[in-house]
Each structure stands twice: as structure tokens, then as C-alpha cells.
Design a protein around this motif. Structure first.
Motif, PDB file in Angstrom:
ATOM      1  N   ARG A 115      -0.875 -11.844   5.941  1.00  0.00           N
ATOM      2  CA  ARG A 115      -0.930 -10.685   5.028  1.00  0.00           C
ATOM      3  C   ARG A 115      -1.291  -9.417   5.800  1.00  0.00           C
ATOM      4  N   CYS A 116      -2.231  -9.547   6.714  1.00  0.00           N
ATOM      5  CA  CYS A 116      -2.644  -8.386   7.518  1.00  0.00           C
ATOM      6  C   CYS A 116      -1.518  -7.929   8.433  1.00  0.00           C
ATOM      7  N   GLU A 117      -0.830  -8.873   9.054  1.00  0.00           N
ATOM      8  CA  GLU A 117       0.289  -8.511   9.920  1.00  0.00           C
ATOM      9  C   GLU A 117       1.414  -7.857   9.121  1.00  0.00           C
ATOM     10  N   ALA A 118       1.617  -8.298   7.868  1.00  0.00           N
ATOM     11  CA  ALA A 118       2.628  -7.675   7.004  1.00  0.00           C
ATOM     12  C   ALA A 118       2.246  -6.234   6.684  1.00  0.00           C
ATOM     13  N   VAL A 119       0.963  -6.000   6.396  1.00  0.00           N
ATOM     14  CA  VAL A 119       0.496  -4.637   6.141  1.00  0.00           C
ATOM     15  C   VAL A 119       0.682  -3.781   7.392  1.00  0.00           C
ATOM     16  N   LEU A 120       0.334  -4.330   8.543  1.00  0.00           N
ATOM     17  CA  LEU A 120       0.492  -3.612   9.805  1.00  0.00           C
ATOM     18  C   LEU A 120       1.957  -3.241  10.035  1.00  0.00           C
ATOM     19  N   SER A 121       2.873  -4.137   9.699  1.00  0.00           N
ATOM     20  CA  SER A 121       4.296  -3.860   9.925  1.00  0.00           C
ATOM     21  C   SER A 121       4.807  -2.717   9.045  1.00  0.00           C
ATOM     22  N   THR A 122       4.161  -2.468   7.909  1.00  0.00           N
ATOM     23  CA  THR A 122       4.595  -1.365   7.034  1.00  0.00           C
ATOM     24  C   THR A 122       4.265  -0.001   7.631  1.00  0.00           C
ATOM     25  N   LEU A 123       3.392   0.021   8.615  1.00  0.00           N
ATOM     26  CA  LEU A 123       3.008   1.296   9.234  1.00  0.00           C
ATOM     27  C   LEU A 123       4.161   1.914  10.021  1.00  0.00           C
ATOM     28  N   ARG A 124       5.028   1.057  10.548  1.00  0.00           N
ATOM     29  CA  ARG A 124       6.149   1.514  11.375  1.00  0.00           C
ATOM     30  C   ARG A 124       5.652   2.421  12.502  1.00  0.00           C
ATOM     31  N   LEU A 125       4.628   1.943  13.168  1.00  0.00           N
ATOM     32  CA  LEU A 125       4.030   2.640  14.302  1.00  0.00           C
ATOM     33  C   LEU A 125       4.026   1.644  15.453  1.00  0.00           C
ATOM     34  N   GLU A 126       4.701   1.986  16.532  1.00  0.00           N
ATOM     35  CA  GLU A 126       4.883   1.054  17.646  1.00  0.00           C
ATOM     36  C   GLU A 126       3.594   0.892  18.453  1.00  0.00           C
ATOM     37  N   PRO A 127       3.056  -0.351  18.527  1.00  0.00           N
ATOM     38  CA  PRO A 127       1.864  -0.578  19.348  1.00  0.00           C
ATOM     39  C   PRO A 127       2.207  -0.505  20.826  1.00  0.00           C
ATOM     40  N   PRO A 128       1.281  -0.216  21.691  1.00  0.00           N
ATOM     41  CA  PRO A 128      -0.098   0.134  21.350  1.00  0.00           C
ATOM     42  C   PRO A 128      -0.211   1.612  20.985  1.00  0.00           C
ATOM     43  N   PHE A 129      -1.208   1.923  20.189  1.00  0.00           N
ATOM     44  CA  PHE A 129      -1.477   3.306  19.819  1.00  0.00           C
ATOM     45  C   PHE A 129      -2.985   3.519  19.776  1.00  0.00           C
ATOM     46  N   SER A 130      -3.392   4.752  19.856  1.00  0.00           N
ATOM     47  CA  SER A 130      -4.822   5.067  19.832  1.00  0.00           C
ATOM     48  C   SER A 130      -5.295   5.166  18.382  1.00  0.00           C
ATOM     49  N   LEU A 131      -6.584   5.133  18.207  1.00  0.00           N
ATOM     50  CA  LEU A 131      -7.172   5.314  16.882  1.00  0.00           C
ATOM     51  C   LEU A 131      -6.774   6.674  16.323  1.00  0.00           C
ATOM     52  N   GLU A 132      -6.766   7.682  17.179  1.00  0.00           N
ATOM     53  CA  GLU A 132      -6.394   9.031  16.730  1.00  0.00           C
ATOM     54  C   GLU A 132      -4.936   9.081  16.284  1.00  0.00           C
ATOM     55  N   GLU A 133      -4.044   8.394  17.024  1.00  0.00           N
ATOM     56  CA  GLU A 133      -2.637   8.334  16.621  1.00  0.00           C
ATOM     57  C   GLU A 133      -2.488   7.604  15.288  1.00  0.00           C
ATOM     58  N   LEU A 134      -3.242   6.525  15.106  1.00  0.00           N
ATOM     59  CA  LEU A 134      -3.205   5.784  13.855  1.00  0.00           C
ATOM     60  C   LEU A 134      -3.643   6.670  12.697  1.00  0.00           C
ATOM     61  N   CYS A 135      -4.734   7.397  12.882  1.00  0.00           N
ATOM     62  CA  CYS A 135      -5.243   8.267  11.817  1.00  0.00           C
ATOM     63  C   CYS A 135      -4.250   9.377  11.484  1.00  0.00           C
ATOM     64  N   ALA A 136      -3.652   9.972  12.499  1.00  0.00           N
ATOM     65  CA  ALA A 136      -2.657  11.024  12.263  1.00  0.00           C
ATOM     66  C   ALA A 136      -1.444  10.451  11.526  1.00  0.00           C
ATOM     67  N   HIS A 137      -1.014   9.256  11.906  1.00  0.00           N
ATOM     68  CA  HIS A 137       0.127   8.607  11.257  1.00  0.00           C
ATOM     69  C   HIS A 137      -0.192   8.293   9.790  1.00  0.00           C
ATOM     70  N   LEU A 138      -1.388   7.757   9.536  1.00  0.00           N
ATOM     71  CA  LEU A 138      -1.800   7.454   8.160  1.00  0.00           C
ATOM     72  C   LEU A 138      -1.873   8.723   7.317  1.00  0.00           C
ATOM     73  N   SER A 139      -2.388   9.769   7.912  1.00  0.00           N
ATOM     74  CA  SER A 139      -2.475  11.048   7.212  1.00  0.00           C
ATOM     75  C   SER A 139      -1.082  11.524   6.796  1.00  0.00           C
ATOM     76  N   ALA A 140      -0.121  11.417   7.709  1.00  0.00           N
ATOM     77  CA  ALA A 140       1.257  11.822   7.407  1.00  0.00           C
ATOM     78  C   ALA A 140       1.874  10.911   6.343  1.00  0.00           C
ATOM     79  N   LEU A 141       1.680   9.588   6.477  1.00  0.00           N
ATOM     80  CA  LEU A 141       2.225   8.641   5.503  1.00  0.00           C
ATOM     81  C   LEU A 141       1.675   8.877   4.106  1.00  0.00           C
TER      82      LEU A 141
END
Length: 171
Positions: free
Chosen positions: A11-37
């Protein structure tokens, strides 16, 4: 138990796949991506000392316009990042509001946020509920699979520590 763990991880991996953000990424990149999404700012703030003293080490607050993730200031950077990822786990699973544990004045201690606007308010205090287990597992999956450490270099080299402790000769 092993089957439950595998289901939860899937379930967690499925949620992660919905992010459509290619790993690896930084915490800051993740936060910016979530903010945009989510179409709204995501703010990372340290917990006020009174809230941390009440036993809370992380908190996600969603208002009508912004997301706020509060984390414990008096801990290591990797632990702070894990707390932030845990709260992001609540966000990504869209967990509903929970009652604040303990001190009824606790929400009033969160800086100058208008808590009347809050849609989600989750305090991280234990891991016995499904929501907490989901958030914790997603934080672990994010940490191990996707998020690269900000600085993987040790703060001090072994030889510097040995010299400081008098265990080796300095040339």
C-alpha cells in the motif's frame, strides 16, 4: 503478521508511485513536489517547546490553503527528517483528523495559525493505530527507497575522532 506487513508495504509503495517523482530525491524536492501536486504551500516548522514537552514529536496541520508539518527541534537531523516523512505519510494517505491527546490547550501553542481553518490535525504520539502504522511504514519506505540523505558524509572522519580522543598520533 508477515502478510499484514507485506500488504502494508505494498500500500505504501502504491502511494509512493502516485507521486510520479523519480528516486532518489531530497526531502526538499519531495516537499516542493507535494506542494505543487496539492496546489498549496507546504511549510516545515519546528515544534514550539511546550508542544514538544507534551510528548508530541511531529504534527501535520492542513488548513484550507496551506499544509504545515511541525517536527521536534531537539533531535538529530535524520530523526527530524523521519518525523517529517511520517507526517507526510499522513498527508499522502489523507488521514482524517484525530482528537489531540492530553493537554486541551495544545493547539493554542502552535504559533499564530488560525486553528479554526484546520482540516487535518494529527499528533504523532504512538504507533498502535492503522493510521500511525501506515504513516510510519510510508516514512520508512520513503527514507529507504526514495529520499537521498542531505549529506551522507560523516560530520567528522574517524581519524579526527581518534586524534581528539588521544587514540592516535597526529602527524
Amino acid at each position: 503478521m508477515r502478510i499484514q506487513y507485506r500488504r502494508l508495504r505494498r500500500r505504501c509503495e502504491a502511494v509512493l508511485s502516485t507521486l510520479r517523482l523519480e528516486p532518489p530525491f531530497s526531502l526538499e524536492e519531495l516537499c516542493a513536489h507535494l506542494s505543487a501536486l496539492r496546489g498549496r504551500p507546504l511549510h516545515l516548522l519546528s515544534l514550539p517547546s511546550g508542544v514538544a514537552a507534551a510528548g508530541v514529536c511531529g504534527l501535520w496541520l492542513a488548513t484550507g490553503t496551506d499544509d504545515y508539518v511541525f517536527y521536534e527541534q531537539q533531535t538529530s537531523r535524520p530523526h527530524q527528517e523521519h518525523i517529517i516523512l511520517h507526517e507526510i505519510g499522513h498527508m499522502l494517505f489523507d488521514h482524517p483528523t484525530l482528537d489531540m491527546p492530553g493537554d486541551p490547550a495544545l493547539p493554542g501553542r502552535l504559533v499564530d495559525l488560525d486553528l479554526g481553518l484546520a482540516r487535518h490535525l494529527l499528533a504523532r504520539t504512538d504507533y498502535t493505530t492503522r493510521q500511525e502504522q501506515e504513516a510510519e511504514m510510508l516514512a520508512s519506505v520513503l527514507r529507504t527507497v526514495a529520499v537521498r540523505p542531505e549529506d551522507s558524509r560523516p560530520a567528522e572522519s574517524a581519524s579526527e575522532w581518534e586524534a581528539a580522543l588521544g587514540l592516535s598520533r597526529v602527524p
